[in-house]
Enzyme design. Structure first.
Site, PDB file in Angstrom:
ATOM      1  N   LYS A 298      -0.544   4.856   4.580  1.00 52.67           N
ATOM      2  CA  LYS A 298      -1.378   3.896   5.317  1.00 52.67           C
ATOM      3  C   LYS A 298      -0.719   3.574   6.651  1.00 52.67           C
ATOM      4  O   LYS A 298       0.426   3.122   6.700  1.00 52.67           O
ATOM      5  CB  LYS A 298      -1.592   2.622   4.500  1.00 52.67           C
ATOM      6  CG  LYS A 298      -2.583   1.659   5.140  1.00 52.67           C
ATOM      7  CD  LYS A 298      -3.006   0.566   4.178  1.00 52.67           C
ATOM      8  CE  LYS A 298      -4.014  -0.384   4.815  1.00 52.67           C
ATOM      9  NZ  LYS A 298      -5.258   0.291   5.229  1.00 52.67           N
TER      10      LYS A 298
ATOM     11  N   HIS B 235       0.834  -1.199   0.000  1.00 55.79           N
ATOM     12  CA  HIS B 235       0.000   0.000   0.000  1.00 55.79           C
ATOM     13  C   HIS B 235       0.871   1.253   0.000  1.00 55.79           C
ATOM     14  O   HIS B 235       2.084   1.183   0.190  1.00 55.79           O
ATOM     15  CB  HIS B 235      -0.929   0.027   1.228  1.00 55.79           C
ATOM     16  CG  HIS B 235      -2.131  -0.834   1.088  1.00 55.79           C
ATOM     17  ND1 HIS B 235      -2.123  -2.176   1.391  1.00 55.79           N
ATOM     18  CD2 HIS B 235      -3.393  -0.555   0.652  1.00 55.79           C
ATOM     19  CE1 HIS B 235      -3.328  -2.689   1.169  1.00 55.79           C
ATOM     20  NE2 HIS B 235      -4.112  -1.724   0.722  1.00 55.79           N
TER      21      HIS B 235
END
Length: 238
Positions: free
Chosen positions: A140, A136
């Site tokens: 995040k 990601h």
């Protein structure tokens, strides 16, 4: 349908765009600097609130919305361990409604169904070891991702030789889940079954957040006419 947005970052703005395109009305937008708007008549008029915020505030947002009689759709992750039992009780016994998913992408829902089916097959073939990896964007905060945890739990439920999942493990009884954070990657989830003979890999690679936003609006449309603790498997029957 009247929709309130809780959280107005990139996801919130994309959800707003898709909701308007589908003919819905955004009656309230609540972000960090206008928390008092939970008490506004505009927020209370919403059929559903769509919540995408941070793990440390998600549960409190649910409570604030429920106190005003507003159903919630949420994609926030990282709160389940501390507040999961409270949410289940509120939905089962107190008449509250939460549609929660670690990932609202239609593609991920299909990928999850494939993951469950493949794990069921691979339970019969112990020569294959299984591991997962998720990638990601660098913003995040939680890891592994909520989607990775969901996928991992599905695998552990089907494969007898794996007792649980863990990060950075070398225990053969544990499903190893690795995480990578780089750039602006929306989300990549990969499951690998490796043996001496060959490697079987399934991957979901999100091109943008648009699929997540569309799924959240579809979930809101579903939640308007349903109650309790709802999930993707309630909306998509496969």
């Amino acid at each position: 349908m009247k929709i309130a947005l809780i959280g107005y970052g990139k996801m919130g703005r994309m959800i707003e765009q898709i909701a308007l395109e589908r003919g819905h009305e955004i009656v309230s937008i609540i972000d960090i600097d206008n928390q008092q708007d939970f008490d506004s008549p505009e927020f209370q008029s919403a059929d559903v609130a769509i919540e995408f915020t941070a793990p440390q505030v998600a549960y409190q947002n649910y409570l604030k919305a429920w106190a005003k009689g507003v159903k919630v759709v949420s994609g926030s992750t990282g709160w389940m361990k501390e507040h999961g039992d409270d949410v289940r009780k509120a939905c089962a016994e107190d008449g509250k409604t939460l549609f929660w998913a670690s990932n609202f992408s239609i593609g991920v829902a299909i990928f999850s169904a494939v993951n469950r089916y493949l794990a069921k097959i691979m339970n019969q073939f112990p020569q294959y070891d299984v591991e997962m990896e998720e990638t990601h964007h660098v913003h995040k905060l939680d890891h592994p991702s909520g989607t990775a945890i969901t996928l991992a739990e599905e695998i552990v439920a089907e494969i007898d030789r794996k007792s649980a999942w863990a990060e950075d493990t070398t225990d053969p009884k544990m499903l190893r889940v690795d995480h990578i954070r780089r750039g602006e990657v929306p989300g990549i989830h990969t499951v690998r079954y490796d043996s001496d003979a060959d490697l079987i890999t399934i991957t979901h690679d999100a091109h943008s957040r648009k699929g997540f936003a569309l799924g959240a609006v579809l979930a809101a449309e579903y939640t308007k006419d349903h109650e309790g603790l709802l999930t993707i498997s309630d909306m998509f029957k496969f």
